[in-house]
Design a protein around this motif. Structure first.
Motif, mmCIF file in Angstrom:
data_model
loop_
_atom_site.group_PDB
_atom_site.id
_atom_site.type_symbol
_atom_site.label_atom_id
_atom_site.label_comp_id
_atom_site.label_asym_id
_atom_site.label_seq_id
_atom_site.Cartn_x
_atom_site.Cartn_y
_atom_site.Cartn_z
ATOM 1 N N PRO A 93 10.470 -40.456 -15.250
ATOM 2 C CA PRO A 93 10.950 -40.709 -13.887
ATOM 3 C C PRO A 93 9.816 -40.605 -12.873
ATOM 4 O O PRO A 93 8.769 -40.024 -13.178
ATOM 5 N N PRO A 94 10.028 -41.151 -11.676
ATOM 6 C CA PRO A 94 9.027 -40.970 -10.623
ATOM 7 C C PRO A 94 8.695 -39.491 -10.489
ATOM 8 O O PRO A 94 9.560 -38.638 -10.675
ATOM 9 N N ARG A 95 7.452 -39.215 -10.202
ATOM 10 C CA ARG A 95 7.033 -37.812 -10.169
ATOM 11 C C ARG A 95 7.543 -37.119 -8.922
ATOM 12 O O ARG A 95 7.666 -37.726 -7.870
ATOM 13 N N ASN A 96 7.774 -35.869 -9.130
ATOM 14 C CA ASN A 96 8.270 -35.068 -8.029
ATOM 15 C C ASN A 96 7.075 -34.428 -7.323
ATOM 16 O O ASN A 96 6.713 -33.291 -7.578
ATOM 17 N N LEU A 97 6.427 -35.215 -6.457
ATOM 18 C CA LEU A 97 5.217 -34.728 -5.793
ATOM 19 C C LEU A 97 5.364 -34.923 -4.303
ATOM 20 O O LEU A 97 6.114 -35.785 -3.852
ATOM 21 N N PRO A 98 4.620 -34.136 -3.539
ATOM 22 C CA PRO A 98 4.705 -34.318 -2.082
ATOM 23 C C PRO A 98 4.242 -35.716 -1.677
ATOM 24 O O PRO A 98 3.446 -36.343 -2.385
ATOM 25 N N GLU A 99 4.746 -36.165 -0.578
ATOM 26 C CA GLU A 99 4.365 -37.453 -0.002
ATOM 27 C C GLU A 99 2.827 -37.527 0.110
ATOM 28 O O GLU A 99 2.193 -36.569 0.531
ATOM 29 N N GLY A 100 2.277 -38.649 -0.298
ATOM 30 C CA GLY A 100 0.825 -38.819 -0.137
ATOM 31 C C GLY A 100 0.001 -38.266 -1.284
ATOM 32 O O GLY A 100 -1.230 -38.362 -1.266
ATOM 33 N N ALA A 101 0.661 -37.676 -2.287
ATOM 34 C CA ALA A 101 -0.102 -37.152 -3.424
ATOM 35 C C ALA A 101 -0.547 -38.312 -4.319
ATOM 36 O O ALA A 101 0.240 -39.195 -4.628
ATOM 37 N N PHE A 102 -1.811 -38.304 -4.718
ATOM 38 C CA PHE A 102 -2.340 -39.358 -5.579
ATOM 39 C C PHE A 102 -2.131 -38.983 -7.050
ATOM 40 O O PHE A 102 -2.412 -37.842 -7.433
ATOM 41 N N ASP A 138 0.413 -47.422 -16.677
ATOM 42 C CA ASP A 138 0.300 -47.003 -15.281
ATOM 43 C C ASP A 138 1.651 -47.039 -14.574
ATOM 44 O O ASP A 138 1.853 -46.336 -13.590
ATOM 45 N N HIS A 139 2.579 -47.809 -15.117
ATOM 46 C CA HIS A 139 3.934 -47.724 -14.572
ATOM 47 C C HIS A 139 4.614 -46.428 -15.021
ATOM 48 O O HIS A 139 5.051 -45.637 -14.196
ATOM 49 N N PHE A 140 4.655 -46.213 -16.322
ATOM 50 C CA PHE A 140 5.429 -45.055 -16.800
ATOM 51 C C PHE A 140 4.711 -43.715 -16.633
ATOM 52 O O PHE A 140 5.334 -42.658 -16.701
ATOM 53 N N MET A 141 3.411 -43.762 -16.416
ATOM 54 C CA MET A 141 2.726 -42.504 -16.076
ATOM 55 C C MET A 141 2.789 -42.272 -14.576
ATOM 56 O O MET A 141 2.297 -41.280 -14.070
ATOM 57 N N ARG A 142 3.335 -43.259 -13.896
ATOM 58 C CA ARG A 142 3.528 -43.168 -12.444
ATOM 59 C C ARG A 142 2.200 -42.983 -11.710
ATOM 60 O O ARG A 142 2.096 -42.184 -10.771
ATOM 61 N N THR A 143 1.208 -43.734 -12.165
ATOM 62 C CA THR A 143 -0.096 -43.748 -11.502
ATOM 63 C C THR A 143 0.072 -44.376 -10.123
ATOM 64 O O THR A 143 0.676 -45.447 -10.008
ATOM 65 N N THR A 144 -0.475 -43.724 -9.108
ATOM 66 C CA THR A 144 -0.398 -44.345 -7.787
ATOM 67 C C THR A 144 -1.671 -45.124 -7.458
ATOM 68 O O THR A 144 -1.633 -46.086 -6.723
ATOM 69 N N HIS A 145 -2.819 -44.668 -8.017
ATOM 70 C CA HIS A 145 -4.099 -45.313 -7.709
ATOM 71 C C HIS A 145 -4.892 -45.535 -8.990
ATOM 72 O O HIS A 145 -5.153 -44.576 -9.724
ATOM 73 N N VAL A 146 -5.266 -46.780 -9.220
ATOM 74 C CA VAL A 146 -6.083 -47.113 -10.387
ATOM 75 C C VAL A 146 -7.527 -47.278 -9.918
ATOM 76 O O VAL A 146 -7.836 -48.183 -9.153
ATOM 77 N N VAL A 147 -8.379 -46.364 -10.372
ATOM 78 C CA VAL A 147 -9.809 -46.476 -10.062
ATOM 79 C C VAL A 147 -10.467 -47.065 -11.305
ATOM 80 O O VAL A 147 -10.410 -46.461 -12.379
ATOM 81 N N ARG A 148 -11.018 -48.236 -11.198
ATOM 82 C CA ARG A 148 -11.639 -48.855 -12.373
ATOM 83 C C ARG A 148 -12.783 -49.750 -11.941
ATOM 84 O O ARG A 148 -12.921 -50.071 -10.761
ATOM 85 N N GLY A 149 -13.590 -50.150 -12.905
ATOM 86 C CA GLY A 149 -14.790 -50.920 -12.606
ATOM 87 C C GLY A 149 -14.479 -52.310 -12.076
ATOM 88 O O GLY A 149 -13.429 -52.892 -12.375
#
Ligand code: GLU
Length: 526
Positions: free
Chosen positions: A30-39, A239-250
């Protein structure tokens, strides 16, 4: 869109019925239970047995963005290339992360963190696409594809499996069954509905919105040889199911960006925000031109090099961090922040082209960093390095640890006047190596005034305080008609072999009566 496949054929194509429905996957992750703005970020290396400095740069950005926002940073091992040996390569990655203090938080709920262990997820998503007619089994062999490519080249077409060249994209269920019965093993391809005449806009946190022609290639989602996903498909699912908000890649992934956005849209999923980092470059010594740091030609492209050479990991991170967040150096020099971890990194400001990695500049960061260390910490770091990388040094230090401490304490009591001689742990030891007889190299070029040395020896007493010691030197100089500095220089070179050293009195105090006497005598008798 093509006609979707039946559940039965899908199970045959994938080798088994999918384990989950999409709804089940959504509920499981499920979407992570994190504060607003958490990366939520992840470093996603392929285990190649080599950690590139550019990888460390990305991992640092990932970790920093997550940490400063109260988010989560993960390490995901992209081991879908089963031809590669993985175990030791993963150890190298984990070890580097650990040593550089880039702690990740791989909680089991969103794992597993090895792609090779996530097959059920990929197959479940692929089953959904197959059922919706957005993917299909493709039975093209490598030989078939070679032929297609040759024909495309001859006719001046773009190469790849797309449109009319995608032989199997509209293959019937009967044909699929017939081929499976005959033992053929398909890959799963995307049924691309993109049209390169249209533009698709993709959002990069640094570059803004970038327009690309839509992708029309039926790229492989699941490989035929091992049933594992390609990067593109794994990226989508993970990245969908890990609920990644930001992908940093080359930035090498920019050309595939439209494909990735297409995949997210097909799934109806919100894509993460992307930060495509620039390459880490250097100025080529021969050509004088800026070029990418190369694994083959530049030792400093390898993170292991910095560890073996004993660079303070903090300084390496500060340097990389200052590339990513260029205001850091100024904020630090003004005393506004203590370390890169205290300085806010803004995704928008991460450079988008050729970041220069300059060893001279790194040296500066390293000197500054080491100058801040209390002597006990400095000794510990140097010893830890020697214990791991240089057993001869480890033994030398181990014989008399106090001796090293006394040496490194020289000119370290006044925080405002600390010498900035030390760059790496290895070089620190080289810098003070003359304190050990087996490493001391006498100076053959210097023209000693033996008279001055003899005069000093006859009055030398290790118990003298600094003023009396200096008074003796002054007296010898006056007596022999030379400058004070000449007496001191003769002593300095006799004792250390060098013309530039820290405080001479302190050096003598640390060396002790016997060593001072014997080194001076060696010169006089030599
Ligand atoms: N395994 C990919 C690479 O090493 C990961 C790229 C990404 O971070 O998505 O380039």
């Amino acid at each position: 869109m093509r006609k979707g496949l039946s559940a039965e054929v899908i199970a045959r194509v994938l080798g088994a019925a999918p384990k989950y429905t999409l709804e089940e996957l959504e509920a499981k992750y499920p979407p992570r239970n994190l504060p607003e703005g958490a990366f939520v970020t992840r470093f996603a290396p392929s285990p190649t047995g080599y950690m590139h400095i550019g990888g460390l740069y990305q991992a640092f950005i990932d970790c920093k963005l997550a940490r400063q926002s109260g988010g989560v940073f993960m390490l995901r091992i992209e081991d879908t290339d089963t031809k590669r040996e993985v175990a030791d390569a993963v150890r190298i990655i984990e070890d580097s992360m650990h040593r550089f203090g880039l702690e990740y938080n791989d909680i089991p709920e969103y794992g597993p963190y090895y792609q090779s262990q996530r097959k059920d997820i990929y197959h479940s998503v692929a089953a959904d696409l197959l059922a919706r007619g957005l993917a299909y089994p493709c039975f093209l062999t490598p030989e078939d594809m070679d032929k297609i490519r040759e024909n495309q080249k001859a006719a001046g077409f773009a190469t790849g499996i797309y449109g009319e060249f995608a032989r199997d994209r509209d293959i019937s269920e009967e044909e699929i069954t017939r081929r499976l019965d005959a033992g053929e093993v398909p890959s799963i391809r995307l049924y691309s509905m993109g049209n390169p005449a249209n533009r698709i806009f993709c959002k990069d946190a640094v570059r803004g919105s970038i327009g690309f022609p839509e992708n029309n290639e039926d790229i492989v989602l699941i490989k035929s040889n091992d049933g594992l996903p390609t990067y593109h498909f794994a990226h989508l699912c993970d990245d969908h199911f890990m609920r990644t908000t930001h992908v940093v890649r080359g930035e090498e992934w920019l050309p595939s960006f439209p494909l990735h956005i297409q995949l997210f849209r097909m799934m109806g999923w919100t894509p993460p925000l992307y930060i495509h980092t620039s390459t880490i470059d250097k100025i080529d010594e021969e050509t004088g031109k800026q070029r990418k740091l190369s694994k083959r030609h530049d030792p400093e492209a390898n993170v292991a090099f910095f560890l073996q050479d004993g660079w303070p990991v903090e300084a390496v991170l500060e340097y990389l961090g200052n590339i990513a967040a260029s205001g850091y150096e100024e904020a630090k020099s003004k005393g506004q922040v203590k370390s890169i971890w205290d300085y806010e990194m803004r995704p928008k400001k991460i450079p988008m082209s050729g970041a220069l990695f300059d060893m001279k500049k790194l040296e500066w960061w390293a000197k500054e960093y080491i100058a801040t260390l209390p002597v006990d910490e400095l000794v510990k770091r140097v010893r830890d390095w020697a214990d791991e990388y240089d057993l001869q040094w480890a033994a030398r230090i181990g014989n008399d640890p106090e001796y090293l401490k006394n040496i490194l304490a020289i000119e370290r009591d006044n925080p405002k006047r600390i010498r900035k001689d030390f760059i790496t742990w290895k070089q620190t030891l080289q810098e003070v190596s003359y304190f050990w007889d087996d490493l001391f190299v006498s100076n053959k070029d210097y023209e000693f005034n033996k008279d001055l040395l003899s005069a000093f020896l006859s009055t030398f007493d290790i118990c003298d305080d600094k003023d009396s010691w200096w008074a003796k030197i002054v007296a010898i100089a006056a007596d022999k008609g030379v400058k004070n500095g000449e007496v001191a220089m003769n002593l300095r070179v006799a004792l250390t072999g060098r013309t530039n050293t820290p405080d001479l009195y302190s050096i003598m105090q640390v060396m002790g009566q016997d060593k001072v006497v014997s080194r001076i005598k060696d010169v006089i008798n030599g």
